[in-house]
Every structure is written in C-alpha cells, then in structure tokens.
Design a protein around this motif. Structure first.
Motif, PDB file in Angstrom:
ATOM      1  N   ASP A  34     -77.987 -75.845  -8.726  1.00  0.00           N
ATOM      2  CA  ASP A  34     -76.720 -76.386  -8.230  1.00  0.00           C
ATOM      3  C   ASP A  34     -76.365 -75.694  -6.913  1.00  0.00           C
ATOM      4  O   ASP A  34     -75.747 -74.628  -6.915  1.00  0.00           O
ATOM      5  N   VAL A  42     -73.752 -86.670 -17.187  1.00  0.00           N
ATOM      6  CA  VAL A  42     -73.647 -85.268 -17.604  1.00  0.00           C
ATOM      7  C   VAL A  42     -72.234 -84.797 -17.296  1.00  0.00           C
ATOM      8  O   VAL A  42     -71.699 -85.058 -16.214  1.00  0.00           O
ATOM      9  N   THR A  43     -71.615 -84.132 -18.255  1.00  0.00           N
ATOM     10  CA  THR A  43     -70.250 -83.639 -18.035  1.00  0.00           C
ATOM     11  C   THR A  43     -70.016 -82.407 -18.890  1.00  0.00           C
ATOM     12  O   THR A  43     -70.672 -82.218 -19.919  1.00  0.00           O
ATOM     13  N   ARG A  78     -72.882 -86.862 -12.320  1.00  0.00           N
ATOM     14  CA  ARG A  78     -72.111 -85.712 -12.780  1.00  0.00           C
ATOM     15  C   ARG A  78     -70.635 -85.980 -12.494  1.00  0.00           C
ATOM     16  O   ARG A  78     -70.300 -86.783 -11.599  1.00  0.00           O
ATOM     17  N   ILE A 107     -78.384 -80.605  -8.935  1.00  0.00           N
ATOM     18  CA  ILE A 107     -77.110 -81.211  -9.297  1.00  0.00           C
ATOM     19  C   ILE A 107     -76.161 -80.954  -8.128  1.00  0.00           C
ATOM     20  O   ILE A 107     -75.941 -79.812  -7.733  1.00  0.00           O
ATOM     21  N   GLN A 140     -72.866 -80.478 -20.633  1.00  0.00           N
ATOM     22  CA  GLN A 140     -72.978 -79.343 -19.711  1.00  0.00           C
ATOM     23  C   GLN A 140     -72.169 -78.171 -20.228  1.00  0.00           C
ATOM     24  O   GLN A 140     -71.004 -78.318 -20.586  1.00  0.00           O
ATOM     25  N   MET A 148     -79.135 -85.180  -9.845  1.00  0.00           N
ATOM     26  CA  MET A 148     -77.852 -85.454 -10.501  1.00  0.00           C
ATOM     27  C   MET A 148     -76.799 -85.321  -9.413  1.00  0.00           C
ATOM     28  O   MET A 148     -76.827 -84.371  -8.641  1.00  0.00           O
TER      29      MET A 148
END
Lengths: 338, 338, 338, 338
Positions: B269, B162-163, B126, B296, B182, B98
C-alpha cells in the motif's frame, strides 16, 4: 491552520488557495513575507480540512496549529483530574501502587500475591484474565474464572481490581468484576473498544500504544472522554525503538510532558517497559522522581513458574525491597503512598 | 532454545538450570566451551518455557531458535499460497491492482471511481466503510450504507470488494458484503478480531502493524491460519520510524524477505506508506520491482474534496499514468496484470 | 517563523513576544484568531533565532517555515545537478552502477572483481581502504595499500574509483587515488570531515546517516556545497528502525522525495540496507523503479571468505543475474546504463 | 557462535558447514535435535567469522553468543571503575553535577555561570568551544578562545572543565585546556576520533550515539579502552525515536542496564534528551533515582539570548530549584553530592 506557499508560487496559485479556503467557509488572512507568502486560515475546525489543499499547486507546507485533543488538554481544564476509584484517589499528591501477577493463573497464587502486596502498601490488584498474546500458541488467560478470583481477592484484601479488556463485547462482563478497566498497548487505537469503555461508567486505565506519539495517546483518551467518561488514567509502558537490549524503551520524558499538556493522571509500568526484573526497581524510583502518580508492577510468588512474563516479574522479596525504596523516596519528596 | 551461561557461572548454577530443564520435561544437552557453557534444550515447545529460567543465576542469555510461527512458514509449506477470491487469483505470477477511495463518501463518487479503475485494469475495489480515525472528531465512515454502495459497485463493474472491519462484532456484517476482509494496521494485534476473521470463511487482507516486526506480522497471520482459514494476504503499508518527511517509511525489504520466510502472498500500500500522492507512482513501481503480488491504491475523483486522506489519493489522471507505467514494468519482468 | 500563542496567553505575554521580535531586529505580524493569536516573524534568518523565545510565557509552539537548507534545495536550483566524474555523468537519465568488495583484501581479489563488474556494465569500482568498524577487534582495512590497488585496478579496467574517507586528516591522501570521496553513514554529521571534503575539489558521495532525517541529510550536503563544492551525490543506505530481521530498513520513499526537494543525484546501496545478499537483487530493481540515479553494490569473488560483510555481498553469478534484470527494467523505463 | 540449521537442511549441507568450521581452524560441536541440527562453534573469536557461513545452504540463523566488548564488560572487571579527575571521583557512591552553557559565548557569561553553579554544588564546568551543528549556518563555537575562557573559569572557581572535541586533529589542543574530553553523540562512531582520544591521557566522556544500541556504545568505549585509556565515563543523552514532542527520548533503562553489563560510570544529560527546560528538573531527579553517577546540565544566565539550545537551558533560578531537589533526593537515597 497555516498554509505556507512555496518561494516560487505564482499569484494564480495563491489566489486558488484563497478561493478554496473561502469555498469551504473559512477565512483567509494573507501575510506576504520577503521570501514567501503565508496564509492563516481562521474559523471552523481547520484540522479537519487540511486535505482540502493537498493537490493545489504552489504549497510548501500545511501546518495545523490547534492541538487536536480538547477535553484531555490543560487548556480545557486547568486543575488536575483526580480519579476516584471507590474512595481511592488517583491523580493527587499521593502515589498509588498497583501490583499483581501478569496473568491470573489460579486462586491460590492470586490470593497469596494479593495479601502480600496489600501488606506492603499496594492499593490495587492487577492481573490478566484476557491476555493479548503475540503468538496464538501462548497461554491466553483464564477468562471469567480469573475475573471471579480477582473479585474474591478484592473481598478479602480490600484491594481494588484492575484488569484488561480486549474486545468491545467483553466490556460489560469485565466491568462486572473490575474497578478499573485496563486498555492495553495493542488496543490503544482500537476505537470500537475505546468507545465501549467510554460508555461503561468505570474508570479506565489507558496504556500508551507502543508506537504511539503522546499526541495520539491523548487523542485516544479523547475518545473515552468524549463518551462522557472523565475518569481516565494514562499509563506510560515503554515505546518501541531500535534498542533491543530491553523489551521496550521507557519514555519517562512523557511523564512531566503529559502533566503539562493534560490534566489527567499518569502512572508508569516499569515491568512491561523493561522486560527484565532487575531493572524494575530502579525504574520505579525513576518514574516517581519524574512525577508519576502511581506504578503498576508485575509480582509473582514464583516468577520462574509464571505462565507469562516471568522474566519481568518481581518475587515477593524484590517487591519488598522496591517498596522500602519507594517509601524513602516519597519521604524525600514530601509525598506519601495513597 | 539455547541457554548461554555466563563466563562466571558456577557449577551449582549450571546444575540448577539443568535440573529446571528436566523438571519441566525437556532434555538438556551440555556443551562446555573454553569460555562458557552452553545448554541446548530439546523437545516440546521450548519457546513457551523461556520465562522458566529468567530468575535463575548465572545465565547470560536465552535464545529461542525455532521460529514461533509454523503454519505461515515456508518450512511448513514450500509452494506459494494462491488465494482464490471468487476466481481472481492472488499470489501467482500475475499482479493484482486494488484501488478506490480511502472512505466511501457517497454512491456517485464510488461508482465513478469503480468504473474508472476497472477500465484501467484494477480487479478489486477498496473503500472504507468503518474508518479507524486517530481523532474522535474526524469522519468515521458511513458504515453499512457504504457496504451496500460497494456491493452495488461490484454488481456493476465486476470488481471484487475489500473493506476494513474494525470490531469482532462487525465481522459477520462486513462479510455479507465484502469479498476480502481487511484488518488494518491499528488492529494487527487485536487478537479477538483476528480470530473472528479467521472463522469468517472469507479471504483476509492483513495489514502490517505500523510498529510490528515481520515476525509479529507472521504471528498475527498465524492467528488467522490457526482458525482454519488459509486465505491470508499480507499487506506492507509502511512502518513508523523517526523520519517525519513522509507519513510512514515503506519497508520494501519486507517484500522479498516475507516471500522467503512465508508462502503467503504480499501486496503493498504505497498510499498509506507515503502519505503524499506524488510519491505513490514511484513507490508502486518499486513495490512491483521488489516482487509484490499486488498493490492497493487510494484513488479519488477529486482528492481536494476527500473527507479523509486526500493528500495521498491519486486523481484519475495520476492513476492512469501509474497504470501505464505498471504495465510497462510488468512487460519487462515478463509478468502481467491479473 | 511563526509563533503560536496559547489559547490562554495574556495580552502582556503577547506584547512581550512582539517586543522580543523587534529587539532582535525582526518584524512581527499579528493575526488574532478566534481561539488564539499567531505571530508571523518576518526578515532575517528567523530559524537562527527560535531559541530566543523559548523561555517567554504564553507560547504554545514555534514553527520554522523556511527550509534550513538552501544550496541543496530545488528552490535554489530548478534543474538537476549532473555530476561529472572524469567524463562519467551521474544525475541524468542514465543509471550508474558502482560495484566492488566491501573491503579491499588484496590485489588479486580486487582485480578479479573489477574486471568482472566492468565487463557486466559497472562504471565505478567501490572498495574499502579505511573501514569504520563497530568493534575495535574487526578488520580495519589495508589503508593506503588498498588505495594503490584501487588505482591500479582503475588503470586496467577504466572504472572510476570510489572509497571512503573517515578522518579529515586523510582527505588529501584518499583524494590522491579516488575519483569520488565517500562519506559514510557514521560520519554524515562529522562536520570537520564534511568541510574538509567540501574543499578537496573532488565529487563527494554522501551516505545518509542511519538515523538522520532527510532534512539533516540535505543539511549535511549543505556543509559540502557551502565550501564551494557542487558535486555531491546522495546515497540512501537504509535507516535504523525497530525491525531487526534486516540489517537496516531501506527507505526508498526518500528517493522520489529527495528528487522533489533537491536537485542533487541520489543513488541507493541495497547491500548495506538489507545485510542479506538474497534481498540485494529485488531491492536493486526497486531502487531503480523508484527513480534512483544509480546503485552501489557489494560484490566479492568468494563471499564466504570475505573479511567483512560477506553476508550481504553478491558473488559473480548473483551479480550477473542482477545486471540482466536491471537492463530489462531499464528497457521498460526507456532508460539505459551509463 | 551457534549455527542453527534449517529444518529442511540436508546432510550434505550440514557437512559443508562442519567442513567450513574446521577449515578456518575452529571446532564444531553437533547437536541433532528432533526438529533441527544445531552446531556449536568453539574456539577463536568466532564473532569475527560469522560472515564465513552466510552463503552456505541450509542455514537458518547464525547467533553470536559472546558479547563483542571485553574490556568494558563486568565479566572482565567486577568492581566499579572510579574515574579520578584531578581528585574528583566519578563512579563511586557520590553524584557529580556538571553544569554550564551549551556554547561558551563570552568571558563574562561563562564566569557568571561558573561561579553560580559552583556555589550551588556543581564540580565540573561544561561549555562548548567547538560545536557540531546540524546546519552550516548556525553558530559554530568560539574555538580556542572559548577553551581559554574555560581554563580561566577553572582557575577562579576550582571547577574541572569538560568540553567537546570534534576532530582528531583538535584532540591535543582541547586536551591542553580540558580536564575531561567530551565525545559527542554525532561522533560516537567516529573511530579515528575515538582512538585519538584513547591516546590522549585524559578522562573521556563518551556520549551515546543518538541511534546507537547499548552494545554499540560499549564497543565505542572499547575503542578508547583498547588504546590503554581506562578512564571512560558514559553519558546517556537520549535516543532518536518516532516521538517528536521531545527532542529525543531519554533512555533511562540504559542506566541500570549499563551498570549490570559494564563497570564504567554512567551519567545523564537531561538537557539534550528533552530539549525543553521545563522537563530538565524532573528528568534529573529520575536519572539519579535510576542510579546515574552524575548529571550534565545546560545552564545559561539568560537562556532567551543563548546562541544555541536556549530552549533546553536552565536559568539560574531553575538550576537552584533543581539542585535543592537533587539534594533532598540524595538524602533519601543515603547518597551525597561529590
């Protein structure tokens, strides 16, 4: 903001940084030291621009020099903020005691507790209606029914009411019943909630995030203050550390330090911070000795039957002993209970 | 639950504990050791009752022995959960990338980034529309306008979206545009939001709270799962420690450990966790080597001009180098990109 | 060093600071910004003087800008240090595996282990002779007898020997048998020991203190380097955080960051860092992927019978699987075992 | 020790654990619950054997139930230990003030300080002769010369002397001059030093490790006690947390908790714990209110000229104000200065 160039930064790298500073409309001030060059960046809100330099070469460090909070700072306002809760003053030389059950479990237990703590000198009734619980299988609170019971207890005892709100959508509802809106440790950085609480026209009790620095805590207060609400009461309630013998580590250093950095009142929650009722008495005294403007204490008529946090709740006898000690301590400090 | 009596507990104290156990409908099992008596408490959800004993005398310690999460546990479900995001599988042997900007700052920069990362093998875009920012004076995101830009970028590139959603009231709105909701680190214990997300009928990416234990993280997942939503993706994003040289401490131990304790997929992340773009490449590889199901990553066309978190964003060239390294690593592990 | 004056500092306060700077023989450089005055302090080791200003009025903050370590820094030495341990190179592109039991418990178990790990590609034998144990009632190691066993194992297998020294008085003794002196996490700030080790003429493996920042770790290395010993190998072994599900939190961020800040080699100890043998394999791979120059791994023929740290020791089969994975990973990274 | 078997443990796995328990000479006691089997392990020092089970299958958790410290525990000794330092009692209802400079910098400054603090009611003179400093380039103390100055100051003022020893080889030397040997935070787990101090026949002031749990602290005390030295004074001096606004986080929770767990006296060092002299006064009062048996305070005639830790040292006027506040507080608590 100050940009410290590396020892080995080239002239071209320094020039590129200066150019970038001017490009975003700020002014650069260059100091060439023996070992390295340092650039002062003047004008604007330099803090907002610190990322603008992070990919340029030759930079050792970027140091913001302005505190990021403004309205919450002592520099902004020299004299102490005194929050007025319907006549009850928080933030002056008197110490305010807030007490009550962790959760409101029913009408009778709440009234019993309210009467008892009021008789001992508490001025605010605490009690959870909406409970943020780590597990979805734990008791989540009675909701509006609990709010009504608290309002009824206020009518009978004259205590003010503080209770937690956990969702922006509930701010209006909770505000109908409570005198002070409590924002809990898990929501200290729930910005939607902070802003909504900031617009509600009620004093706000802002608990410190369990892993928040003092700077972040004051920035969270800034969210509320910047909505026009100046009635913020800070509450130190313990931070998360490696120590597991207590539920949290009560950071009393924060009390005198926040009083230096900010004009807002600070109270302390020794129940949450210790997780162990036998430590609540000593830490209450310590908090007041450190200069706290008040305490918020969990009290339950029968802690062994509490639906939440019984281990850290005082029963009536232990609360009475604590209050007697508090009065003696205040006497020595030439202060008194609110 | 096990209740360990103190060395010096009297018979009367032990009897009182046994009586209390039976009073709340559980069964006591007594072991008298040489040094002390230990009571096993059997039946019911003993975890919920631990406060019921905290004020009784003679108790040394109360130890819960059942893990408090159920639906999230490997004991509940042996085989890995594979989340299906409109055909994209997360949680099997393939690794999902991501990528995208920290904040959506405009249409063009978003599209540029989306096209670039898609061409390099990313499958999910993202980008922040609603940004939780520590300071009220920082850029807060473009809101719905940003959501629309992300949806447009999806249409063009085929990337999933994705947010972050920061308030229960926004879940419906964000769900209209996003493929994955998210929940950010500051909201991991925002239970109102967890529950609303659990009811939204969309996969949820649940970031670990920066000061949350693995147990609390799985309990937060339990909130979502217990609403009937089984599509939870966990995301390790660094925890807060005493180390200040990096923004957070990436806890990669958590990756294989969560895979033992739970059936849910875990991604990492490294951008948030390090706060420093030069560390993102090495930590991406480390995350995959540790067994993560995906990454991500913050990517920005011109990180020096980013409105947020530029210091931790990769530019396109750095992202390309990282992806080349990731492919090589996956080859060695006999895995591949999703 | 930079001294940031408060917003409300008076001219007299600023003058007093300037005077103090000059009094101690340094030079002041004044920048008057719109909001506040900032003083650059030039010359000398400003770091040593920061206390000299702490009681003067009107100061908001004192910021050191020079890194306090010198000999350990990349600025001091651009190229990587490669430590030569009797022909074995640590710090170049090859990865060194150190393996062996937590404690040396006897001759046979040590030899078995040494032969096994050597056959699998390890180059250094680890093993505790003097054990720092949290409890005085735990096994404290066999002392010199263990050192002799390690030397014998070296003679047979060709492995180099690394073992911990816990007291300045033992440095000479341990140095007689060991190829590398290990300084443990509990002694990272035992300065008498650091200095003695610095004078011993042997390479030193310096474990990070469990609660030490990266800066403090490099300063501890500086103690050794400043005695003239340039052969320091750093070892990340997990830091103490609030997470209790693992023994420590392995801070792999530190690996690429230390490689940026310093020229010294960095290896990783995933056994200590996780405390759980099932996590050792994945975290070994993660460490190498993050760029570590080597690993130090606890291996025991029968971990269930280990006198210390059995829970985190690999048995032979698990070690073999790990080594096979490590080789595959190194292949993908175009590296190889030393 | 209790061994909790997994929900899905097979009968064979349970049998294997029972067999292992008996093999090492302990006794197993089996409880089959509805969800899982729990094994009580009885006899011997079960704590020492917990690794013996870590590689067996089907185990969910191994829980030690005996506190690992014995001589330091309240269970071992009900009544408070009162340490007698040449007639000065520490650990009873009186509060002892220790004060003096961080480092002994010279004869005159030491004598001035000693005279001043003695006149104000301090009973012990503190001062560093051997200083453990994070950087090798910082002032390291005057060594034996400083010890002689302290002894001379004792002769003149009648104050007792406490000073730090940093190496086992120096214990004898320091013991010649000091009345109390101080073991510092960086050496709390320097076991060679603990044992040597335990044999020195002098009271020991044991500072808490900055990242040590209370349990580890009491185990460090156990090292000293188990050498036959019963005169241990514990000192809380702040722990390392994520908060950087103060030097450390003073953990006052530890004061009443250690008083519950142990019979040893506890004093507090607010100078080290805050790093900021303006916080020393409030935190001194807080420490006493929490139940501390004494304080150790850094005082310097001219803190701006101190060679170490000037920022946290009180000047004489600030010390006097603190002592006046302390006396008032003790009055309220019906206690007095020693």
């Amino acid at each position: 903001m100050i940009i410290v160039m590396s020892h080995s930064a080239t002239k071209a790298e320094i020039d590129a940084v200066v150019e970038r500073i001017e490009e975003i409309g700020l002014k650069a001030e260059l100091s060439r030291g023996e070992e390295r060059t340092v650039l002062g960046v003047i004008g604007g809100n330099a803090y907002a621009y610190k990322d603008a330099f992070s990919h340029l070469g030759g930079i050792q460090e970027i140091i913001p020099i302005t505190k990021p909070f403004k309205l919450a700072s002592r520099e902004f306002r020299r004299s102490d903020t005194v929050v007025d809760v319907g006549g009850l003053k928080i933030g002056n030389d008197e110490v305010v005691i807030m007490a009550g059950p962790c959760s409101v479990e029913g009408e009778e237990m709440l009234l019993d507790t309210a009467r008892h703590v009021a008789a001992q000198g508490a001025r605010v009734l605490r009690g959870g209606a909406f409970k943020p619980r780590t597990s979805p299988y734990s008791f989540q609170g009675l909701g509006e029914a609990a709010l009504k019971m608290m309002a009824a207890a206020r009518d009978e005892t004259g205590l003010k009411v503080v209770t937690e709100v956990v969702s922006p959508g509930d701010v209006e509802l909770v505000g109908k019943y409570a005198d002070i809106l409590q924002l809990g440790t898990r929501n200290m950085q729930n910005y939607a909630l902070l802003q909504e609480a900031g617009r509600a026209g009620k004093p706000v009790l802002l608990k410190r995030g369990m892993s928040s620095t003092i700077e972040e805590w004051l920035l969270a207060a800034e969210y509320i203050l910047s909505q026009g609400n100046r009635d913020v009461i800070l509450c130190e309630r313990g931070i998360r550390t490696f120590e597991t013998a207590t539920r949290f580590t009560l950071d009393l250093n924060a009390v005198p330090l926040v009083r230096e950095l900010s004009h807002l009142p600070v109270i302390v929650d020794p129940s949450q911070a210790t997780g162990k009722w036998t430590l609540v008495g000593p830490m209450s005294l310590a908090a007041i000795a450190a200069g706290a403007n008040g305490l918020i204490i969990e009290v339950h008529p029968t802690p062994n039957q509490a639906l939440s946090d019984g281990a850290q709740s005082l029963d009536f006898a232990a609360f009475d002993r604590m209050m007697a000690d508090v009065r003696r301590l205040l006497g020595a400090m030439q202060k008194q209970l609110a």
